[in-house]
Motif scaffolding. Structure first.
Motif, PDB file in Angstrom:
ATOM      1  N   GLY A 149       0.573  -1.055  -0.048  1.00 45.48           N
ATOM      2  CA  GLY A 149       0.180   0.186  -0.214  1.00 45.48           C
ATOM      3  C   GLY A 149       1.144   1.236  -0.463  1.00 45.48           C
ATOM      4  O   GLY A 149       2.013   1.315  -0.766  1.00 45.48           O
ATOM      5  N   ASN A 150      -0.420   2.924   0.286  1.00 48.92           N
ATOM      6  CA  ASN A 150       1.093   3.072   0.154  1.00 48.92           C
ATOM      7  C   ASN A 150       1.558   3.827   1.197  1.00 48.92           C
ATOM      8  O   ASN A 150       1.504   3.285   3.112  1.00 48.92           O
ATOM      9  N   GLU A 151       2.370   4.336   1.506  1.00 47.83           N
ATOM     10  CA  GLU A 151       3.363   4.520   3.582  1.00 47.83           C
ATOM     11  C   GLU A 151       1.954   4.361   3.761  1.00 47.83           C
ATOM     12  O   GLU A 151       2.367   3.989   5.903  1.00 47.83           O
ATOM     13  N   ASN A 152       1.804   5.603   4.109  1.00 49.28           N
ATOM     14  CA  ASN A 152      -0.057   6.304   5.056  1.00 49.28           C
ATOM     15  C   ASN A 152      -0.577   4.454   5.381  1.00 49.28           C
ATOM     16  O   ASN A 152      -1.061   4.715   6.272  1.00 49.28           O
ATOM     17  N   GLN A 153      -1.024   3.608   4.494  1.00 49.49           N
ATOM     18  CA  GLN A 153      -1.372   3.050   4.503  1.00 49.49           C
ATOM     19  C   GLN A 153      -0.828   1.884   5.542  1.00 49.49           C
ATOM     20  O   GLN A 153      -1.391   1.152   6.132  1.00 49.49           O
ATOM     21  N   ILE A 154       0.188   1.783   5.036  1.00 50.34           N
ATOM     22  CA  ILE A 154       0.854   0.811   6.455  1.00 50.34           C
ATOM     23  C   ILE A 154       1.407   0.834   7.314  1.00 50.34           C
ATOM     24  O   ILE A 154       1.049   0.870   8.396  1.00 50.34           O
ATOM     25  N   GLU A 155       1.764   2.602   7.176  1.00 47.79           N
ATOM     26  CA  GLU A 155       1.603   3.008   9.068  1.00 47.79           C
ATOM     27  C   GLU A 155      -0.039   2.394   9.558  1.00 47.79           C
ATOM     28  O   GLU A 155       0.265   2.499  10.252  1.00 47.79           O
ATOM     29  N   ASN A 156      -0.942   3.469   8.901  1.00 42.76           N
ATOM     30  CA  ASN A 156      -2.461   3.051   9.616  1.00 42.76           C
ATOM     31  C   ASN A 156      -2.002   1.821  10.120  1.00 42.76           C
ATOM     32  O   ASN A 156      -2.728   1.491  11.264  1.00 42.76           O
ATOM     33  N   GLY A 157      -2.241   0.867   9.440  1.00 43.47           N
ATOM     34  CA  GLY A 157      -2.232  -0.786   9.720  1.00 43.47           C
ATOM     35  C   GLY A 157      -1.111  -1.416  10.778  1.00 43.47           C
ATOM     36  O   GLY A 157      -1.876  -1.822  11.814  1.00 43.47           O
ATOM     37  N   LEU A 158      -0.209  -0.989  10.359  1.00 39.91           N
ATOM     38  CA  LEU A 158       0.291  -1.208  11.145  1.00 39.91           C
ATOM     39  C   LEU A 158      -0.044  -0.831  13.131  1.00 39.91           C
ATOM     40  O   LEU A 158       0.627  -1.287  13.855  1.00 39.91           O
ATOM     41  N   ASN A 159      -0.016   0.710  13.529  1.00 39.84           N
ATOM     42  CA  ASN A 159      -1.081   1.138  14.598  1.00 39.84           C
ATOM     43  C   ASN A 159      -1.696   0.390  14.640  1.00 39.84           C
ATOM     44  O   ASN A 159      -1.974   0.232  15.781  1.00 39.84           O
ATOM     45  N   TYR A 160      -2.532  -0.272  13.900  1.00 38.67           N
ATOM     46  CA  TYR A 160      -3.749  -0.931  14.343  1.00 38.67           C
ATOM     47  C   TYR A 160      -3.955  -1.824  14.744  1.00 38.67           C
ATOM     48  O   TYR A 160      -3.617  -2.389  16.358  1.00 38.67           O
ATOM     49  N   LEU A 161      -2.266  -2.720  14.237  1.00 40.28           N
ATOM     50  CA  LEU A 161      -1.582  -3.866  15.309  1.00 40.28           C
ATOM     51  C   LEU A 161      -1.257  -3.792  16.546  1.00 40.28           C
ATOM     52  O   LEU A 161      -1.798  -4.123  16.913  1.00 40.28           O
ATOM     53  N   GLN A 162      -0.552  -2.582  16.910  1.00 46.53           N
ATOM     54  CA  GLN A 162       0.164  -2.206  18.286  1.00 46.53           C
ATOM     55  C   GLN A 162      -1.393  -1.875  19.063  1.00 46.53           C
ATOM     56  O   GLN A 162      -1.370  -2.159  19.860  1.00 46.53           O
ATOM     57  N   GLU A 163      -2.498  -1.081  18.576  1.00 45.19           N
ATOM     58  CA  GLU A 163      -3.554  -1.084  19.650  1.00 45.19           C
ATOM     59  C   GLU A 163      -4.359  -2.283  20.216  1.00 45.19           C
ATOM     60  O   GLU A 163      -4.587  -2.167  20.947  1.00 45.19           O
ATOM     61  N   LEU A 164      -3.909  -2.976  18.763  1.00 48.04           N
ATOM     62  CA  LEU A 164      -4.268  -4.764  19.412  1.00 48.04           C
ATOM     63  C   LEU A 164      -3.345  -5.066  20.743  1.00 48.04           C
ATOM     64  O   LEU A 164      -3.881  -6.400  21.123  1.00 48.04           O
ATOM     65  N   LYS A 165      -2.134  -4.587  20.989  1.00 40.11           N
ATOM     66  CA  LYS A 165      -1.156  -4.754  21.582  1.00 40.11           C
ATOM     67  C   LYS A 165      -0.678  -6.216  20.953  1.00 40.11           C
ATOM     68  O   LYS A 165      -0.164  -7.299  21.770  1.00 40.11           O
ATOM     69  N   LEU A 166      -0.315  -6.189  19.831  1.00 41.11           N
ATOM     70  CA  LEU A 166      -0.026  -7.829  19.163  1.00 41.11           C
ATOM     71  C   LEU A 166       1.119  -7.423  18.806  1.00 41.11           C
ATOM     72  O   LEU A 166       1.704  -6.348  18.526  1.00 41.11           O
ATOM     73  N   GLU A 167       2.182  -8.378  19.026  1.00 42.13           N
ATOM     74  CA  GLU A 167       3.492  -8.577  18.571  1.00 42.13           C
ATOM     75  C   GLU A 167       3.883  -7.820  16.808  1.00 42.13           C
ATOM     76  O   GLU A 167       3.626  -9.487  16.489  1.00 42.13           O
ATOM     77  N   VAL A 168       4.624  -7.327  16.482  1.00 41.78           N
ATOM     78  CA  VAL A 168       4.929  -7.064  15.195  1.00 41.78           C
ATOM     79  C   VAL A 168       6.753  -7.131  14.832  1.00 41.78           C
ATOM     80  O   VAL A 168       7.025  -6.641  15.964  1.00 41.78           O
ATOM     81  N   TRP A 169       7.043  -7.854  14.357  1.00 41.88           N
ATOM     82  CA  TRP A 169       8.510  -7.488  14.259  1.00 41.88           C
ATOM     83  C   TRP A 169       8.802  -7.312  12.395  1.00 41.88           C
ATOM     84  O   TRP A 169       8.102  -7.859  11.417  1.00 41.88           O
ATOM     85  N   ASP A 170       9.183  -6.503  11.340  1.00 40.25           N
ATOM     86  CA  ASP A 170       9.843  -6.162  10.831  1.00 40.25           C
ATOM     87  C   ASP A 170      11.471  -6.801  10.140  1.00 40.25           C
ATOM     88  O   ASP A 170      11.592  -7.680  11.044  1.00 40.25           O
ATOM     89  N   GLU A 171      11.339  -6.820   8.795  1.00 38.66           N
ATOM     90  CA  GLU A 171      12.609  -7.732   8.468  1.00 38.66           C
ATOM     91  C   GLU A 171      13.290  -7.461   9.040  1.00 38.66           C
ATOM     92  O   GLU A 171      14.362  -8.215   8.770  1.00 38.66           O
ATOM     93  N   LYS A 172      13.750  -5.783   8.948  1.00 37.30           N
ATOM     94  CA  LYS A 172      14.846  -6.153  10.128  1.00 37.30           C
ATOM     95  C   LYS A 172      15.474  -6.119  11.322  1.00 37.30           C
ATOM     96  O   LYS A 172      16.686  -6.395  11.061  1.00 37.30           O
ATOM     97  N   ARG A 173      14.148  -6.477  11.862  1.00 37.11           N
ATOM     98  CA  ARG A 173      14.440  -6.758  13.325  1.00 37.11           C
ATOM     99  C   ARG A 173      14.579  -8.732  12.922  1.00 37.11           C
ATOM    100  O   ARG A 173      15.011  -9.023  14.112  1.00 37.11           O
ATOM    101  N   ILE A 174      14.037  -9.272  12.368  1.00 39.18           N
ATOM    102  CA  ILE A 174      13.820 -10.468  12.171  1.00 39.18           C
ATOM    103  C   ILE A 174      14.831 -10.746  10.971  1.00 39.18           C
ATOM    104  O   ILE A 174      15.246 -12.289  11.758  1.00 39.18           O
ATOM    105  N   GLY A 175      15.548 -10.783  10.556  1.00 38.39           N
ATOM    106  CA  GLY A 175      16.464 -11.171   9.240  1.00 38.39           C
ATOM    107  C   GLY A 175      16.020 -12.079   8.374  1.00 38.39           C
ATOM    108  O   GLY A 175      15.013 -11.626   7.714  1.00 38.39           O
ATOM    109  N   THR A 176      16.445 -12.873   7.932  1.00 41.12           N
ATOM    110  CA  THR A 176      16.184 -13.013   6.729  1.00 41.12           C
ATOM    111  C   THR A 176      15.095 -14.269   7.065  1.00 41.12           C
ATOM    112  O   THR A 176      15.594 -14.678   8.395  1.00 41.12           O
ATOM    113  N   TRP A 177      14.427 -14.708   6.354  1.00 43.45           N
ATOM    114  CA  TRP A 177      12.928 -15.379   6.314  1.00 43.45           C
ATOM    115  C   TRP A 177      13.302 -16.560   5.375  1.00 43.45           C
ATOM    116  O   TRP A 177      13.932 -16.459   4.171  1.00 43.45           O
TER     117      TRP A 177
END
Length: 88
Positions: A60-88
């Motif tokens: 999506g666009n940057e705003n959509q992605i940011e809002n979606g990630l904020n939604y997951l944080q509001e639910l207090k779900l753990e979220v990792w991005d690929e920088k923190r996880i490394g190679t999958w």
């Protein structure tokens, strides 16, 4: 060019706690935040006793992605991005 027209993607891993097994968390990323979500990998047991996880590619666009990630944080779900996880 307007930033709203520039599509980007972000790969994340999200842990879905058992409290949210019956909630449409991923569906809401699509319907309420306008994201395209590609599930790359997942584990969610049928027993609903343990947590599950999803590897997602959000598009999506940057705003959509940011809002979606904020939604997951509001639910207090753990979220990792690929920088923190490394190679999958």
């Amino acid at each position: 060019m307007n930033d709203e027209n520039i599509l980007t993607s972000q790969r994340i891993r999200v842990r879905i706690t058992k409290d949210y097994h019956q909630e449409p968390v991923i569906s809401r990323l699509v319907s309420e935040y306008g994201l395209t979500v590609n599930i790359k990998a997942a584990f969610l047991g049928q027993d609903a006793i343990s947590d599950g996880w999803f590897d997602l590619d959000l598009q999506g666009n940057e705003n959509q992605i940011e809002n979606g990630l904020n939604y997951l944080q509001e639910l207090k779900l753990e979220v990792w991005d690929e920088k923190r996880i490394g190679t999958w």
